[in-house]
Scaffold this motif. Structure first.
Motif, PDB file in Angstrom:
ATOM      1  N   ILE A  51       0.863  -1.180   0.000  1.00 27.93           N
ATOM      2  CA  ILE A  51       0.000   0.000   0.000  1.00 27.93           C
ATOM      3  C   ILE A  51       0.905   1.237   0.000  1.00 27.93           C
ATOM      4  O   ILE A  51       2.017   1.194   0.519  1.00 27.93           O
ATOM      5  CB  ILE A  51      -0.900   0.007   1.256  1.00 27.93           C
ATOM      6  CG1 ILE A  51      -1.622  -1.335   1.415  1.00 27.93           C
ATOM      7  CG2 ILE A  51      -1.894   1.160   1.205  1.00 27.93           C
ATOM      8  CD1 ILE A  51      -2.527  -1.730   0.280  1.00 27.93           C
ATOM      9  N   CYS A  81      -4.459   0.414   7.356  1.00 26.71           N
ATOM     10  CA  CYS A  81      -4.250   1.822   7.001  1.00 26.71           C
ATOM     11  C   CYS A  81      -5.377   2.320   6.097  1.00 26.71           C
ATOM     12  O   CYS A  81      -5.867   3.442   6.253  1.00 26.71           O
ATOM     13  CB  CYS A  81      -2.890   2.036   6.355  1.00 26.71           C
ATOM     14  SG  CYS A  81      -2.510   0.908   4.998  1.00 26.71           S
ATOM     15  N   ASN A 130       2.994  -4.089  11.205  1.00 29.35           N
ATOM     16  CA  ASN A 130       4.393  -4.295  10.813  1.00 29.35           C
ATOM     17  C   ASN A 130       5.282  -3.087  11.068  1.00 29.35           C
ATOM     18  O   ASN A 130       6.457  -3.106  10.712  1.00 29.35           O
ATOM     19  CB  ASN A 130       4.471  -4.640   9.320  1.00 29.35           C
ATOM     20  CG  ASN A 130       3.910  -5.996   9.023  1.00 29.35           C
ATOM     21  OD1 ASN A 130       3.983  -6.895   9.844  1.00 29.35           O
ATOM     22  ND2 ASN A 130       3.332  -6.152   7.842  1.00 29.35           N
ATOM     23  N   CYS A 141      -0.659  -0.010  12.107  1.00 24.91           N
ATOM     24  CA  CYS A 141       0.116  -0.927  11.260  1.00 24.91           C
ATOM     25  C   CYS A 141       0.794  -2.019  12.094  1.00 24.91           C
ATOM     26  O   CYS A 141       1.630  -1.721  12.943  1.00 24.91           O
ATOM     27  CB  CYS A 141       1.173  -0.153  10.481  1.00 24.91           C
ATOM     28  SG  CYS A 141       2.168  -1.247   9.434  1.00 24.91           S
ATOM     29  N   ILE A 193       4.777   4.802   3.628  1.00 22.97           N
ATOM     30  CA  ILE A 193       4.817   3.366   3.926  1.00 22.97           C
ATOM     31  C   ILE A 193       6.097   2.774   3.347  1.00 22.97           C
ATOM     32  O   ILE A 193       6.461   3.051   2.197  1.00 22.97           O
ATOM     33  CB  ILE A 193       3.588   2.655   3.316  1.00 22.97           C
ATOM     34  CG1 ILE A 193       2.322   3.086   4.075  1.00 22.97           C
ATOM     35  CG2 ILE A 193       3.750   1.137   3.359  1.00 22.97           C
ATOM     36  CD1 ILE A 193       1.029   2.608   3.450  1.00 22.97           C
ATOM     37  N   PRO A 217      -6.314  -4.318   4.830  1.00 19.91           N
ATOM     38  CA  PRO A 217      -5.274  -3.369   5.233  1.00 19.91           C
ATOM     39  C   PRO A 217      -5.817  -2.335   6.217  1.00 19.91           C
ATOM     40  O   PRO A 217      -6.768  -1.618   5.916  1.00 19.91           O
ATOM     41  CB  PRO A 217      -4.869  -2.718   3.906  1.00 19.91           C
ATOM     42  CG  PRO A 217      -5.192  -3.747   2.876  1.00 19.91           C
ATOM     43  CD  PRO A 217      -6.459  -4.398   3.364  1.00 19.91           C
ATOM     44  N   CYS A 255       5.614  -3.739   4.399  1.00 20.69           N
ATOM     45  CA  CYS A 255       4.147  -3.822   4.283  1.00 20.69           C
ATOM     46  C   CYS A 255       3.737  -5.192   3.748  1.00 20.69           C
ATOM     47  O   CYS A 255       4.215  -5.632   2.715  1.00 20.69           O
ATOM     48  CB  CYS A 255       3.631  -2.734   3.346  1.00 20.69           C
ATOM     49  SG  CYS A 255       1.858  -2.871   3.028  1.00 20.69           S
ATOM     50  N   THR A 256       2.859  -5.850   4.470  1.00 18.29           N
ATOM     51  CA  THR A 256       2.352  -7.157   4.021  1.00 18.29           C
ATOM     52  C   THR A 256       0.855  -7.085   3.708  1.00 18.29           C
ATOM     53  O   THR A 256       0.178  -8.106   3.689  1.00 18.29           O
ATOM     54  CB  THR A 256       2.559  -8.232   5.109  1.00 18.29           C
ATOM     55  OG1 THR A 256       1.851  -7.839   6.289  1.00 18.29           O
ATOM     56  CG2 THR A 256       4.026  -8.423   5.423  1.00 18.29           C
ATOM     57  N   GLU A 257       0.363  -5.884   3.493  1.00 25.30           N
ATOM     58  CA  GLU A 257      -1.085  -5.689   3.291  1.00 25.30           C
ATOM     59  C   GLU A 257      -1.875  -6.213   4.492  1.00 25.30           C
ATOM     60  O   GLU A 257      -3.034  -6.584   4.366  1.00 25.30           O
ATOM     61  CB  GLU A 257      -1.573  -6.369   2.010  1.00 25.30           C
ATOM     62  CG  GLU A 257      -0.916  -5.845   0.750  1.00 25.30           C
ATOM     63  CD  GLU A 257      -1.342  -6.616  -0.471  1.00 25.30           C
ATOM     64  OE1 GLU A 257      -2.520  -6.977  -0.584  1.00 25.30           O
ATOM     65  OE2 GLU A 257      -0.465  -6.876  -1.322  1.00 25.30           O
ATOM     66  N   CYS A 258      -1.198  -6.300   5.623  1.00 21.06           N
ATOM     67  CA  CYS A 258      -1.794  -6.821   6.868  1.00 21.06           C
ATOM     68  C   CYS A 258      -2.099  -8.313   6.812  1.00 21.06           C
ATOM     69  O   CYS A 258      -2.781  -8.846   7.707  1.00 21.06           O
ATOM     70  CB  CYS A 258      -3.043  -6.039   7.275  1.00 21.06           C
ATOM     71  SG  CYS A 258      -2.697  -4.372   7.857  1.00 21.06           S
TER      72      CYS A 258
HETATM   73  S1  SF4 Z   1      -1.424  -2.516   4.679  1.00 21.05           S
HETATM   74 FE1  SF4 Z   1      -1.118  -3.121   6.811  1.00 21.05          FE
HETATM   75  S2  SF4 Z   1       1.066  -3.695   6.871  1.00 21.05           S
HETATM   76 FE2  SF4 Z   1       0.780  -2.427   5.041  1.00 21.05          FE
HETATM   77  S3  SF4 Z   1       1.213  -0.353   5.693  1.00 21.05           S
HETATM   78 FE3  SF4 Z   1      -1.017  -0.637   5.824  1.00 21.05          FE
HETATM   79  S4  SF4 Z   1      -1.337  -1.201   7.970  1.00 21.05           S
HETATM   80 FE4  SF4 Z   1       0.856  -1.539   7.540  1.00 21.05          FE
END
Ligand code: SF4
Ligand code: SF4
Length: 115
Positions: free
Chosen positions: A3, A83, A21, A19, A66, A81, A71-74
């Motif tokens: 992201i 965010c 991560n 987040c 970011i 995600p 970032c692992t897309e959660c």
């Molecule tokens: S998608 Fe998840 S891991 Fe990636 S930046 Fe957003 S909150 Fe963090």
């Protein structure tokens, strides 16, 4: 895919604390892999190997950003995600330049090893 945050960001900080991560940083602040992780080395998107405590240049000086390598897309934490969910102005969007499969994202999560 990772992201990214667009220039419309109003710097409210809501995404940073969500987040899992620790991949989101305030504009102008240096980032490091060690923040929120336990690995000693990381490979950046450009192939460079860096120590996890080494401070890296900010990706943006004016708005939150970011770190795509973190970032692992959660994946592995949340169904969507975080965010994107919390951003009040919808300026967290998919980064077409960093596409990863679900499996790759799961592996990435394992590599990051959150403390
Ligand atoms: S998608 Fe998840 S891991 Fe990636 S930046 Fe957003 S909150 Fe963090
Ligand atoms: S939640 Fe949205 S507006 Fe707030 S800091 Fe994050 S990207 Fe910027």
């Amino acid at each position: 895919m990772a992201i990214k945050i667009t220039d419309e960001c109003i710097n409210c900080g809501a995404c940073e604390i969500k987040c899992p991560n620790k991949a989101i940083y305030e504009g102008g602040k240096e980032w490091s892999f060690s923040y929120g992780t336990s690995d000693s080395q990381f490979k950046k998107n450009n192939g460079q190997i860096v120590g996890s405590f080494d401070l890296q240049k900010p990706n943006s000086d004016s708005v939150y950003y970011i770190v795509t390598e973190k970032c692992t897309e959660c994946v592995g934490f949340h169904d969507e995600p975080q965010c994107i969910s919390v951003c009040p102005i919808d300026c967290c969007i998919p980064d077409e330049n960093f596409k990863e499969t679900e499996e790759e994202l799961k592996e990435k999560k394992q590599t990051i090893q959150i403390r």
